[in-house]
Design a protein around this motif. Sequence first.
Motif: not given
Lengths: 148, 496
Positions: B53-55, B335, B338, B340, B346, B349-350, B353
Motif C-alpha cells: 500500500e502507498p503508506l 507516489f 502507486h 498517486i 496531494l 486528494d490523499n 497518505v
Amino acid sequence: MKKQDVISGILCVGLSLILYTQTFTSDAVIVFEDNINPMQYPRALIALLAFLGSILTIRGLLQKEDKTDIPIFSRRTLGIMVLLLVYAAIFNATGFFVSSVIACFGVSVVMGWRRLGILFAACIVALILIWALYTYILRIPLPTGTLF
Amino acid sequence: MDMILSALAEVLSPFALIMNLMGVMIGMIIGALPGLGSVVAISICLPFTFGMEPLQAMALLLGVYCGSNCGGSIAAVLINTPGTPQAAATSIDGFPMARLGKGGKAIGWSLSASIIGGLFSCVVLVVAAPTVASFALRFGPLETFGLILMGLTCISSVSGKKQLQGLIAGLLGLLLACVGMSPFTPDARFTFGLYALDGGMDTVAVIVGVFAIAEVIDRSERMLHEKQGTVINVNKLSMPKLSEYKGRIWNLIKSSIIGTIVGILPGTGATTAAFIAYGEAQRSSPRRDKFGTGEPDSIIAAESSNNAVTGGALVPSLALGIPGDPVTAIMLATFILHGITPGVRLMVDNPAVVYGIFIALAVANLLMYPCCCVTTRIFNYLLKTPEPILMGLITVLCVLGAYGSRGNFNDVAVTIGSGIAAYILRRCGFPMPPIVIGLVLGQQFEMSIGQMLLYKADMSWWTYIAQSPIAMCLFAVTALILIVPLVRHKMSSQAA
C-alpha cells in the motif's frame, strides 16, 4: 584541452541531432487548434541541449585537463559492463536463477573475489532467499525461462 | 482529526511498523558501509514497495532515509570514514572521542541529536506542509508552470560547481520524460520504432540504473584505490544523561532549525546543513577551543542538523510536488508508482497518505534507537562483508527490482542501459540528481506548458503574466536561484 568535456559536448550535439531527426518520424501528428504541437516542446529541449553541448565543447577546448588516478574504462569496469549486458540479454531466455547466478558470480569475480567455493555457496543461498522473497512475500513472478 | 487517527492506525499496524523498522535497519546498515549512501539505499529498496500500500511503501522508504542518515555517522565515529557524505562533519569530533575510548558515548551523542533533530523537523513538516499546500491550491496553470520551473532550477543548486553539466543532465532527464505517448495527442515520441517504449521510460528502472547500477560499476574500480581505516571496537551504546545536555540545548535547537531550513531550500541537502551547523556551533559554543579533540557540541550540531533535513526536504515535496534533492525525487516517483499524483493537490486528494507520512517519519526517528544499538554491535562484522559479493547481490536486486515494477523485460534493458550511460556521464563530471529531477518533473512541466498556452489564448504574454502576482514572484525567485550562484562564483573567482 579538457578532453572529457570536449567529447561530452560533441556527444551532446550528436545526440541532439539524432533526436531532432526523430521529431519528424511521426506521420499522424495532430496539431491542436491552439498550436500545441507534441513535437514543439521536445524540439525546444533538443535545441537547448545542442546549444549547451556546444558551450561545453568550446569551454573544454579552452580549459586545462584534470588528471584523475581512477580510469573511466578499466578491465574491471568494462568487465562489469559486459556482464551486465550479458545478464540483460539472457535474463528472459535462461530465467531468473541461471542468469542471476552468472551475474552475481561474475560481478564478484570481476571485482576481485577469488574464493570461488564460498562465493558459489553464498550466491546460491542468497538467490534462493531472493526468489522466496519475490515469490511468496512480494508475489511478483520471476521469469523461469528454459532453464528455470 | 479522523484522518490523523486513521493514518496513525495504519502507520502503527504491524506490517507498516515492520516495514518502517526494516527500512531504518537497512538504511542504517547501508549508511554505515562507506561508499554507498542514502540514494543508493533507497534505490535498492524502492522495487520492494511494488506490492505494498502507498503508506507502507513510504514507511519503508522514510525508514531507509532516516536510517541511512544516522548510519553514516557510525562509520564516521568508529573508522573516521563517513558512511554518507552528510556524516563527514561528525567525524571531526566523533573519531577523536572514539580514540579516547568513548566511542559508545560519541555514537550516543550522535544518535540522540539525530533523533531530536529528526523529530523537530517532523513538527515543522506537520505545521508548514498543510499551510503551504492550502496556499498553493489557488494556483492556476501559470502559477503551476512557475512552480515547476522553480523546482527545475534546483537542478542548478544540486549541481554545485558543475552548473553546465548539471543543466545538460537536467535536459537529458526532461527528454527521457518525453519518451512515449505525448500528453496531448496520441503520438509516440522517441520510441525509435520500439513498441515497448510507447508507455514511456519506467521511472523506477531509470532511477535504479542511474544510482545503483552506476554505483556498482564505479565501485569496481574505486575500491582498489581506497584504504580502510582501523576500526575502534564498541560493544555498547552509551546515551548521554539529561544533565550532560546542560549548556548544549540551544546548540541542539539552533542546529535543528538550520537543518530544517536548509532541507526546505531546494538542492542544498544534508551535507551543507551539517557543515553550516558545525560552523555556527564552532563560532558560538563556549567550548569551541575543544573542537576537533572530541567535543560533543560539534557532534550535536552536525547530527541534529543533518537529520533535521529529512523533514524539511519533505515540505516542498509534499506541499508543492517539488523535489529538493534526489531522495525526495525518488519519494515522488514512488507516489507515481502507486497511482498517486504528486503536486499541489496531494494533500487534498490523499490526506490520509500525507498524514501517515508525517507519523511514519516521526516513528522512523524513534526506531533509530534500537536499530543503532544493533548496528553498533555488529558494525565490525558489517565491515568484514566482502564488497565484491555485496555488489554482486546488489546487481541482482537492482535488475529484479526493475523487472518487478511492471513485469516487463524491457525495463531490465532500460536499467542496465541507463546504469552504463550514467556511469560514463558521472565519470565525465555530470551530476546525477538533475537527471532524476528532470525525469520526475518532466511530464508535469510539459502539461503545465500546454495548459498555460490554452489559458493564455490570444492574450499577450505580458498581460497574461501581469494578471498573476504569485506567478511573478515565482519567476523572480526562479531568476534569483539561477543568478545568485553565478554572482557568488564570479565574486569568489575575482577575490581569488
